[in-house]
Design a protein around this motif. Structure first.
Motif, short mmCIF file in Angstrom:
data_model
loop_
_atom_site.label_atom_id
_atom_site.label_comp_id
_atom_site.label_asym_id
_atom_site.label_seq_id
_atom_site.Cartn_x
_atom_site.Cartn_y
_atom_site.Cartn_z
N PRO A 50 0.82 -1.20 0.00
CA PRO A 50 0.00 0.00 0.00
C PRO A 50 0.86 1.26 0.00
CG PRO A 50 -0.92 -1.62 1.50
CD PRO A 50 0.40 -2.17 1.04
N GLY A 51 0.48 2.20 -0.84
CA GLY A 51 1.21 3.45 -0.99
C GLY A 51 2.13 3.47 -2.20
N ASN A 52 2.52 2.30 -2.69
CA ASN A 52 3.37 2.27 -3.88
C ASN A 52 2.61 2.77 -5.11
OD1 ASN A 52 5.44 1.22 -2.39
ND2 ASN A 52 5.48 -0.79 -3.38
N SER A 53 3.34 3.40 -6.01
CA SER A 53 2.77 3.79 -7.29
C SER A 53 3.21 2.78 -8.35
CB SER A 53 3.25 5.19 -7.69
OG SER A 53 2.77 6.16 -6.79
N VAL A 54 2.25 2.38 -9.18
CA VAL A 54 2.53 1.37 -10.20
C VAL A 54 1.92 1.79 -11.53
CG1 VAL A 54 2.58 -0.51 -8.51
CG2 VAL A 54 0.43 0.06 -9.68
N ALA A 55 2.40 1.17 -12.59
CA ALA A 55 1.72 1.21 -13.88
C ALA A 55 0.91 -0.07 -13.94
CB ALA A 55 2.72 1.29 -15.02
N THR A 76 8.38 3.25 -5.00
CA THR A 76 8.19 2.41 -3.82
C THR A 76 8.33 3.22 -2.54
OG1 THR A 76 8.96 0.46 -2.62
CG2 THR A 76 10.63 1.75 -3.78
N LEU A 77 7.50 2.89 -1.56
CA LEU A 77 7.61 3.46 -0.22
C LEU A 77 8.15 2.44 0.77
CD1 LEU A 77 4.27 5.50 0.08
CD2 LEU A 77 6.44 6.15 -0.96
N ALA A 78 8.72 1.37 0.26
CA ALA A 78 9.18 0.27 1.11
C ALA A 78 10.06 0.72 2.27
CB ALA A 78 9.89 -0.78 0.26
N PRO A 79 11.04 1.63 2.06
CA PRO A 79 11.88 2.01 3.20
C PRO A 79 11.09 2.62 4.36
CG PRO A 79 12.89 2.69 1.14
CD PRO A 79 11.50 2.24 0.80
N LEU A 80 9.97 3.30 4.05
CA LEU A 80 9.19 3.94 5.10
C LEU A 80 8.40 2.94 5.94
CD1 LEU A 80 7.84 7.12 3.29
CD2 LEU A 80 9.76 6.92 4.86
N HIS A 81 8.17 1.75 5.41
CA HIS A 81 7.43 0.75 6.18
C HIS A 81 8.25 0.23 7.36
CE1 HIS A 81 3.72 0.37 3.84
NE2 HIS A 81 4.46 0.60 2.78
N ALA A 82 9.54 0.57 7.38
CA ALA A 82 10.38 0.20 8.52
C ALA A 82 10.38 1.28 9.60
CB ALA A 82 11.81 -0.05 8.05
N GLU A 83 9.74 2.41 9.32
CA GLU A 83 9.65 3.50 10.29
C GLU A 83 8.23 3.52 10.85
OE1 GLU A 83 10.99 7.18 8.67
OE2 GLU A 83 12.64 6.23 7.56
N PRO A 84 8.04 3.24 12.14
CA PRO A 84 6.70 3.04 12.69
C PRO A 84 5.72 4.18 12.43
CG PRO A 84 8.35 2.32 14.26
CD PRO A 84 9.09 2.97 13.15
#
Length: 243
Positions: A50-55, A76-84
């Motif tokens: 959730p939050g990622n942008s895709v085609a 991708t917002l993957a790095p932010l999912h490690a920040e609570p």
């Protein structure tokens, strides 16, 4: 049915052994569901966050059939999912949007505002940079879905100045003079919620109290209320961050 469009991933649900049902928000075609083959694989799990942008590309033989969806990662917002705190914000923004928006109805202002909010969470060094925008996003959702608040004039007398409160019943602004003696039954109205501009933490939490009240009352009812704990977690994290 064939649709190709940029989209923001809102929700992902496992389906079968390897697949996933994904709901994503497009600008011109609203929320679009689709089945992603292999959506639970190591390759696609990081894409379908959730939050990622895709085609996205949706294909179905009939309008009644759940489309097959293929995706290519754009942002991708993957790095932010490690920040609570950031993860809680992304989770609530996407869960709320997925819950309240009907499918296949265009809400371009919501799409653009959600994208802007997610960009702010990525760019801001602290929650102070995006928390006010979060309250404004919730206010926009209420308005776009027919439950907008009237913050332009006092509900009692029509005055447009010195608006200091919001009625929890009518969703309308109340001037300081009209509120005299009834302040305990009203919610303080922070100026930025009406006029934009800078906001203190007290202002931000006052705004979130207002939007939270009307979201729970008007949009998140019945089974939709199941997402509210995610908002509670976000607000709790925000309070701890500024304590």
């Amino acid at each position: 049915m064939h649709l190709s469009a940029p989209a923001i991933i809102l929700a992902v649900r496992a389906h079968g052994e390897h697949g996933a049902i994904v709901r994503a928000l497009t600008r011109d075609d609203g929320v679009q569901p689709g089945y992603v083959r292999g959506g639970r694989s190591r390759t696609l799990r990081p894409v379908l966050q959730p939050g990622n942008s895709v085609a996205g590309e949706w294909r179905a033989r009939t309008a009644e059939q759940l489309p097959a969806l293929t995706v290519e990662l754009a942002t991708t917002l993957a790095p932010l999912h490690a920040e609570p705190l950031a993860a809680a914000a992304i989770t609530w923004a996407t869960a709320l949007t997925a819950t309240v928006l009907p499918e296949a109805q265009a809400y371009p202002r919501i799409h653009d505002a959600l994208g802007g909010l997610l960009d702010a969470i990525v760019a801001a060094p602290s929650a102070r940079g995006w928390a006010a925008a979060f309250a404004l996003y919730e206010l926009l959702l209420l308005a776009e879905l027919g439950f907008g608040l009237d913050l332009e004039r006092c509900v009692s007398g029509g005055a447009a100045d010195d608006l200091a409160f919001v009625s929890p019943r009518s969703g309308a602004a109340v001037s300081r003079a009209a509120a005299s003696g009834y302040e305990a039954w009203l919610m303080p109205l922070p100026a930025f919620l009406r006029d934009g501009g800078a906001a203190s933490w007290d202002d931000i939490f006052a705004a979130l109290r207002i939007t939270g009240h009307f979201l729970a009352r008007d949009l998140l009812v019945g089974r939709a209320a199941d997402v509210l704990p995610a908002r509670d977690r976000l607000v709790d994290r925000l309070k701890r961050a500024v304590a």
